[in-house]
Design a protein around this motif. Structure first.
Motif, mmCIF file in Angstrom:
data_model
loop_
_atom_site.group_PDB
_atom_site.id
_atom_site.type_symbol
_atom_site.label_atom_id
_atom_site.label_comp_id
_atom_site.label_asym_id
_atom_site.label_seq_id
_atom_site.Cartn_x
_atom_site.Cartn_y
_atom_site.Cartn_z
ATOM 1 N N ARG A 35 0.711 -1.219 -0.019
ATOM 2 C CA ARG A 35 -0.044 0.179 0.112
ATOM 3 C C ARG A 35 0.924 1.289 0.033
ATOM 4 N NH1 ARG A 35 -5.085 -0.065 3.579
ATOM 5 N NH2 ARG A 35 -5.450 1.695 2.406
ATOM 6 N N VAL A 36 2.086 0.977 0.127
ATOM 7 C CA VAL A 36 2.987 2.325 -0.009
ATOM 8 C C VAL A 36 2.918 2.716 -1.629
ATOM 9 C CG1 VAL A 36 5.157 3.251 0.256
ATOM 10 C CG2 VAL A 36 4.519 1.540 2.017
ATOM 11 N N SER A 37 2.382 4.037 -1.549
ATOM 12 C CA SER A 37 2.324 4.270 -2.977
ATOM 13 C C SER A 37 3.679 4.768 -3.544
ATOM 14 C CB SER A 37 1.329 5.657 -2.923
ATOM 15 O OG SER A 37 2.137 6.668 -2.309
ATOM 16 N N PRO A 38 3.763 4.896 -5.156
ATOM 17 C CA PRO A 38 5.046 5.349 -5.578
ATOM 18 C C PRO A 38 5.070 6.785 -5.419
ATOM 19 C CG PRO A 38 3.432 4.379 -6.974
ATOM 20 C CD PRO A 38 3.033 4.169 -5.895
ATOM 21 N N PRO A 39 6.207 7.337 -5.235
ATOM 22 C CA PRO A 39 6.081 8.766 -5.299
ATOM 23 C C PRO A 39 5.699 9.541 -6.533
ATOM 24 C CG PRO A 39 8.451 7.732 -5.214
ATOM 25 C CD PRO A 39 7.524 6.721 -5.185
ATOM 26 N N ARG A 89 5.074 7.288 -14.231
ATOM 27 C CA ARG A 89 3.849 7.833 -14.064
ATOM 28 C C ARG A 89 3.717 9.208 -14.990
ATOM 29 N NH1 ARG A 89 1.589 10.787 -9.078
ATOM 30 N NH2 ARG A 89 -0.439 11.306 -9.912
ATOM 31 N N LEU A 107 -0.169 19.008 -18.943
ATOM 32 C CA LEU A 107 -0.969 20.040 -18.382
ATOM 33 C C LEU A 107 -0.394 21.323 -18.290
ATOM 34 C CD1 LEU A 107 -3.816 20.298 -17.303
ATOM 35 C CD2 LEU A 107 -2.777 19.773 -14.948
ATOM 36 N N ASP A 129 -3.839 15.295 -6.474
ATOM 37 C CA ASP A 129 -2.565 14.598 -6.810
ATOM 38 C C ASP A 129 -2.476 13.267 -5.996
ATOM 39 O OD1 ASP A 129 -1.409 14.495 -9.055
ATOM 40 O OD2 ASP A 129 0.710 15.221 -8.397
ATOM 41 N N ASN A 130 -2.907 13.677 -4.535
ATOM 42 C CA ASN A 130 -2.422 12.342 -3.588
ATOM 43 C C ASN A 130 -3.633 12.301 -2.510
ATOM 44 O OD1 ASN A 130 0.341 13.552 -4.621
ATOM 45 N ND2 ASN A 130 0.395 11.468 -4.205
ATOM 46 N N ARG A 131 -4.021 11.236 -2.246
ATOM 47 C CA ARG A 131 -5.038 11.357 -0.915
ATOM 48 C C ARG A 131 -4.223 11.423 0.471
ATOM 49 N NH1 ARG A 131 -4.900 6.411 1.313
ATOM 50 N NH2 ARG A 131 -4.492 4.629 -0.059
ATOM 51 N N VAL A 155 -4.543 6.351 5.354
ATOM 52 C CA VAL A 155 -5.577 5.784 6.080
ATOM 53 C C VAL A 155 -4.842 4.728 7.112
ATOM 54 C CG1 VAL A 155 -7.324 6.247 4.608
ATOM 55 C CG2 VAL A 155 -6.006 4.213 4.280
ATOM 56 N N VAL A 211 4.303 4.509 4.187
ATOM 57 C CA VAL A 211 4.415 5.633 3.352
ATOM 58 C C VAL A 211 5.931 5.863 3.696
ATOM 59 C CG1 VAL A 211 3.978 7.486 5.143
ATOM 60 C CG2 VAL A 211 3.870 8.037 2.698
ATOM 61 N N VAL A 269 2.909 16.512 -0.562
ATOM 62 C CA VAL A 269 3.962 15.721 -0.751
ATOM 63 C C VAL A 269 5.330 16.102 -0.470
ATOM 64 C CG1 VAL A 269 4.870 14.100 -2.484
ATOM 65 C CG2 VAL A 269 2.491 14.484 -2.351
ATOM 66 N N HIS A 270 5.408 17.453 -0.611
ATOM 67 C CA HIS A 270 6.791 17.832 -0.876
ATOM 68 C C HIS A 270 6.912 19.152 -0.155
ATOM 69 C CE1 HIS A 270 10.771 18.538 -2.695
ATOM 70 N NE2 HIS A 270 10.512 19.461 -2.969
ATOM 71 N N TYR A 309 5.874 10.359 0.533
ATOM 72 C CA TYR A 309 5.182 9.883 -0.687
ATOM 73 C C TYR A 309 3.969 9.212 -0.526
ATOM 74 C CZ TYR A 309 9.972 10.836 -2.319
ATOM 75 O OH TYR A 309 11.207 11.080 -2.771
ATOM 76 N N TYR A 310 2.909 10.192 -0.454
ATOM 77 C CA TYR A 310 1.433 9.778 -0.124
ATOM 78 C C TYR A 310 0.766 9.145 -1.404
ATOM 79 C CZ TYR A 310 0.897 13.367 3.417
ATOM 80 O OH TYR A 310 0.765 14.134 4.583
ATOM 81 N N PRO A 311 0.002 8.030 -1.066
ATOM 82 C CA PRO A 311 -0.616 7.304 -2.328
ATOM 83 C C PRO A 311 -1.191 8.360 -3.124
ATOM 84 C CG PRO A 311 -1.548 6.522 -0.167
ATOM 85 C CD PRO A 311 -0.784 7.790 0.147
ATOM 86 N N ARG A 312 -1.428 7.863 -4.455
ATOM 87 C CA ARG A 312 -2.034 8.650 -5.478
ATOM 88 C C ARG A 312 -3.645 8.587 -5.312
ATOM 89 N NH1 ARG A 312 -3.678 8.587 -10.863
ATOM 90 N NH2 ARG A 312 -4.298 6.432 -10.806
ATOM 91 N N PRO A 350 -6.776 10.606 -14.680
ATOM 92 C CA PRO A 350 -5.930 11.625 -13.890
ATOM 93 C C PRO A 350 -6.717 12.845 -13.762
ATOM 94 C CG PRO A 350 -4.657 10.671 -15.789
ATOM 95 C CD PRO A 350 -6.141 10.295 -16.222
ATOM 96 N N TRP A 351 -6.467 13.308 -12.613
ATOM 97 C CA TRP A 351 -7.229 14.539 -12.116
ATOM 98 C C TRP A 351 -7.182 15.658 -13.120
ATOM 99 C CZ3 TRP A 351 -5.228 19.234 -11.236
ATOM 100 C CH2 TRP A 351 -3.730 19.437 -11.040
ATOM 101 N N TRP A 352 -6.045 15.792 -13.752
ATOM 102 C CA TRP A 352 -5.539 16.742 -14.731
ATOM 103 C C TRP A 352 -6.282 16.641 -15.980
ATOM 104 C CZ3 TRP A 352 -3.153 14.982 -18.846
ATOM 105 C CH2 TRP A 352 -2.391 13.894 -18.823
#
Lengths: 751, 277
Positions: A23-27, A34, A70, B117-119, B122, B127, B208-209, B239-242, B253-255
């Motif tokens: 569950r660790v997301s990729p950066p 990505r 974008l 971008d990230n959620r 939970v 992370v 995230v940063h 590095y949060y999950p997407r 993708p949100w964008w």
């Protein structure tokens, strides 16, 4: 634990991967995979756009938290512009590939269908410049003075001759003979107007617009189930259709009597007889604070004077549009507007647009929409405004509301999108058949200078279309008719003469130069055309008829009444009502309507006809004898040069539709304004005091046109019907048997 | 920049707070539509609409020209040449509004990236946290320890990357919490927010940063104040999950959603605003 620069070291338990699975997301931002995945989604569509703006966004490429695509999307406006541009490039690329690949196939198909189109051609391209109404005497005089160098060059190096015209010498008649190479008895156009013999009602000679026959009425609402039909009444086949059948492309611009447009291989923009949005030949609107309101003249010509309401610096009124045929009571559709003055500037607010108005200056073409069925149906038009004065009394002129060429409510071009193409290319333009608003000058709603500005503005539009066609058609035919010379001579002839009744007390010198200037301008047009032609192009410069003064009016109905051929109903005053309304048909043997001549009230043809068919020829002859040489007692001059029975003038299947007697007036005379619309005036002869002071509806022998060519032609008695066979001959196409004219090419054509 | 970012983020939070519990894709569409309309208005007033309209008309004319005069290959190709010229001109006319829109748009996108971008984390999520130190501060601080708020557990010992002067930790979320990760670096304490919640769909600011002193870095990562140039810490990543924003089962993708929705909105309001793109 030794650390090397390229390795990582751990405290305690090993961590094989700093970005563990699960569950660790990729950066997000720093993950190249990505970014690539994001790109792939839209890369196909946005590639072109992205490349362009990537250059701009280069400085933050590596650090942005959002995908690079974008970054190129700077707002929806730019995004849409970029996407639109990309699609356009893509479409252009695809079509280029398609054209290149399919060209040999299409060329082969053309050869298979029509033979080798130019196999026997003596010219690669033929350009016909129609200068409506160019008068030979003036042209010759100005050429001799050296004022028309380009026409003189054509005369000296090629051909110049007077060109015989049709009987009667009217533009719709003459240009129809030009198109078809036939006399009017074969193409069925004898005048601008005609009459329905069953109802005696006035009709247009060249087109009939028939409402859709099937409709459903729900209360006050009418729902049409079929479309209206536009039926062209010009018969025979134009020579561009003949050329098309041989695979030769034609661009035919504003040649009169091309509404509805012909279908042929090429493009065409309709002209004379294209109605305005109200279905008339062109009714202007005049907004005023004072004076009488309503129509300025009887019938579907002239203009409408409309009252305004003033509230301080705001003026309100509405533009009158077409009738709402979707309602049983058929009210006029209206488009309200306001004119406001603020801080010294005046603005017109109409249909969601705010247009600056300058006194005595025309606006650009303004798009207007009339809404029917609660806005579900929109009828698009264009018009131009001219503010005369904002201060009380307010006065503002508006041109006839014309069919919007970008969204035409009727077919005004072939193919349908040719009118749109021109509109997109050069902006909106005049589409009305008789685009120059002569009535507004006749009715003194515009002054001479304002009329000239309008006429030359339309002329400039026409030039732009013509030169575009010239650049697009490298092989084939280009025809363009310029109406300006005709309209300007109609309205300014009075300034050429010292004692014209229309200018007895006016300032003659102020506009004496106008007609001369117009000839110079036409010569300049010819010069610019010549510069664009190569050696394999034949140029024909021609007019359909000449021009003469219109000083005296002849009321044919008054003459018929005085000579016992026509009877008015009891208690009818004179002038009688328009459109033959007051005529006692049971006692009338002949009546006049239109510009061309006299109709007999013939049994079996007219609803209340009393002249037996067996007596018709005799009666026509009798009228001709009496009218030929008719003298004007006020001036002692001959008013009618010759009256001719139509049976002796025309041949062909439509002779019976012509006026039975064609009147060839003498120089200076024309049918009266009353008689044209079927009125019977108080006197046979009267002065013409209208600004419409020059005319050509006289005997055809007195008003020939001109013909110039950059090649040697046979100059023996050429006539306008000879132009079509000449063009066919130049392209090596045999003349069809129905054509009356003959080729003007010399036996051994000189190049 | 820190001041601008702080205020913009606060405004964004204020505006989006009522919708925090709404599905992310719904709020995204709403924001996109409003942004599209706003940008359309700005585009209208900052572009030469008359020139754009003329060029757009010419572009369409050239497309029609290719069909009308298709028999002549040379003329058709000339039309295509004119078409490309018109397109180039059209793009030139869009440059001024693009220049004007660039800054507000970057700020808006940065704010949206901060949320979409990230959620948030939970319970149960792992992370990775990365502390990027300056070269000068690396030797003295490479053994610095991480302090986590309640509900967060350090799963692994630090991983040191001497080449990048970065130390990594893997953390695990045991309970929802909102607080900061802390490091003692030199005389000061470096902090990085960490957000965990019970509802992964909740719309929260997720940084995230934490950026360094660079202008672009700060402009594009507005969630937390940037470190100064003389600070021993260069940046901190978490590095949060997407965040997933699916539409009809497709994870867009949100964008992309933003791009499409704002463009559709712009096209829809175009006739009313009388804008030529």
């Amino acid at each position: 634990m030794a650390d090397s620069p390229m390795t990582a070291c751990y405290d305690g338990a090993a961590m094989a991967d700093p970005h563990p699975a699960g569950r660790v997301s990729p950066p997000g931002p720093r993950d190249p995979d990505r970014l690539a995945a994001g790109n792939c989604v839209c890369a196909g569509l946005l590639l072109g756009a992205a490349i362009l703006l990537e250059l701009v966004a280069l400085t933050w490429r590596e650090s942005a938290p959002v995908p690079p695509l974008l970054r190129t999307y700077i707002g929806p406006g730019a995004g849409i512009a970029l996407l639109g541009s990309f699609f356009a490039v893509f479409a252009a690329f695809l079509s280029a590939v398609f054209f290149i690949i399919s060209w040999p196939i299409r060329a082969a198909w053309r050869v298979f269908r029509g033979g080798r189109a130019f196999a026997h051609a003596k010219a690669k391209r033929i350009v016909i410049l129609g200068l409506d109404g160019l008068e030979p005497t003036l042209t010759e005089q100005l050429m001799d003075e050296g004022a028309l160098p380009n026409l003189a060059r054509l005369r000296d190096t090629g051909t110049y001759t007077r060109l015989g015209t049709t009987c009667p010498p009217l533009s719709p008649v003459a240009w129809s003979s030009f198109s078809t190479g036939t006399n009017p008895g074969k193409h069925n156009i004898f005048d601008f107007i005609s009459r329905d013999p069953v109802t005696y009602r006035l009709t247009q000679s060249s087109v009939r617009i028939q409402e859709g026959l099937r409709k459903v009425t729900l209360g006050r609402i009418v729902i049409p189930l079929s479309r209206p039909r536009i039926i062209g009444l010009r018969k025979s086949k134009p020579f561009w259709n003949v050329l098309g059948e041989r695979g030769i492309f034609s661009a035919v611009l504003r040649v009169p009597i091309t509404f509805p447009p012909d279908r042929f291989r090429g493009v065409q923009l309709s002209a004379m007889c294209v109605p305005d949005l109200r279905g008339t030949h062109g009714m202007f609107s005049y907004f005023t604070e004072n004076g009488q309101t309503g129509p300025t003249t009887e019938g579907e010509v002239g203009g409408d004077v409309i009252a305004i309401e003033r509230n301080g610096n705001t003026v309100r009124s509405s533009l009158r549009g077409p009738v709402n045929s979707l309602r049983t009571d058929q009210p006029d559709l209206r488009l309200p507007f306001t004119v406001t003055r603020r801080n010294g500037s005046v603005f017109l607010a109409i249909d969601g647009q705010k247009i600056p108005l300058q006194t005595n200056r025309y606006t650009e073409w303004v798009s207007v929409r009339f809404r029917a069925m609660a806005g579900l149906i929109k009828i698009h038009g264009v018009c131009r405004f001219r503010l005369k004065r904002f201060e009380p009394p307010f006065e503002m002129y508006c041109t006839p509301i014309q069919i919007n060429p970008d969204k035409p409510v009727m077919p005004i071009s072939h193919p349908g999108n040719y009118a749109r193409y021109l509109a997109r290319l050069m902006g909106s333009y005049a589409t009305l058949g008789l685009a120059e608003d002569t009535w507004s000058l006749s009715e003194r709603r515009l002054d001479e200078d304002a009329f000239l500005t309008q006429a030359y503005s339309i002329h400039s539009e026409r030039e732009e279309m013509f030169f575009d066609a010239l650049s697009r058609v490298r092989r084939g035919l280009v025809v363009c008719v310029f109406d300006g010379p005709d309209r300007i001579q109609h309205m300014f002839w009075r300034f050429l003469e010292d004692d014209h009744p229309a200018l007895r007390n006016g300032d003659r010198e102020s506009h004496r130069h106008v007609i001369r200037d117009m000839y110079l301008r036409m010569d300049d047009l010819v010069g610019r055309t010549l510069k664009r032609l190569d050696d394999e192009t034949v140029l024909l410069v021609m007019s359909d008829h000449g021009f003469k003064s219109f000083r005296r009016c002849v009321d044919l109905n008054a003459w018929l009444l005085a000579n016992g051929y026509l009877q008015l109903s009891a208690n009818t005053g004179r002038p009688s009502a328009a459109y033959l309304a007051d005529i006692d048909w049971s006692k009338t043997r002949a009546y006049a309507l239109g510009l061309a001549g006299i109709f007999l009230n013939q049994q079996g043809r007219e609803k209340h006809g009393i002249v037996p068919r067996s007596e018709a020829r005799g009666l026509a002859r009798e009228l001709c004898e009496k009218l030929s040489g008719l003298g004007d007692p006020d001036t002692g001059e001959v008013a009618i040069h010759e009256a001719m029975p139509s049976q002796s003038v025309y041949t062909g299947p439509y002779v019976d539709a012509a006026p039975d007697v064609i009147i060839g007036y003498a120089d200076g005379y024309r049918v009266s304004w009353d008689a044209v619309i079927g009125k019977c005036g108080p006197t046979v002869f009267s002065d013409n005091t209208k600004a419409w002071s020059g005319d050509h509806c006289i005997h055809p022998a007195l008003v020939p046109g001109v013909l110039f060519c950059n090649r040697k032609l046979d100059p023996r008695d050429p006539n306008i019907v000879d132009v079509a066979p000449t063009v066919l001959d130049l392209f090596g196409v045999p003349k069809p048997s129905y054509m009356d004219g003959n080729s003007l090419l010399c036996t051994a054509p000189s190049d | 920049m820190n001041w601008i970012n702080g205020n913009l983020t606060a405004i964004g939070n204020l505006v989006l707070r009522p919708f925090a519990s709404w599905p992310a894709q719904v709020t995204l569409v709403i924001v996109s539509v409003f942004a599209g309309i706003a940008m359309t208005i700005v585009f209208r007033h900052t572009s030469n609409q008359r020139a754009l309209r003329a060029v757009a008309n010419r572009t369409r004319a050239q497309l029609m020209c290719m069909r009308l005069f298709k028999d002549d290959l040379r003329v058709a190709l000339a039309c295509q040449g004119s078409l490309l010229k018109s397109i180039g001109l059209r793009l030139c006319h869009t440059l001024p509004p693009m220049a004007v829109l660039l800054i507000p748009f970057v700020l808006i996108l940065s704010q949206l990236a901060l949320r979409y971008d990230n959620r948030p984390l939970v319970p149960g999520d792992s992370v990775v946290a990365a502390l990027h130190l300056s070269e000068a501060a690396w030797s003295a601080n490479r053994n610095t320890a991480i302090q986590v708020p309640p509900g967060i557990r350090v799963e692994t010992p630090p991983l040191r990357d001497d080449a990048q002067h970065t130390v990594y930790w893997r953390l695990r979320v045991d309970e929802p919490s909102e607080g900061s990760l802390r490091w003692q670096v030199g005389p000061g304490v470096a902090e990085k927010t960490i957000v965990s919640t019970a509802d992964p769909g909740r719309l929260l600011t997720v940084s995230v940063h934490r950026p360094g002193p660079g202008f672009w870095d700060r402009l594009l990562r507005p969630g937390e104040p940037g470190f100064d140039a003389d600070d021993p810490v260069e940046a901190i990543d978490l590095y949060y999950p997407r965040r997933s924003t699916p539409f009809f089962g497709v994870d867009i993708p949100w964008w992309a959603t933003f791009l499409i929705a704002s463009m559709i909105a712009a096209l829809c309001v175009r006739p009313f605003l009388k804008v030529q793109f």
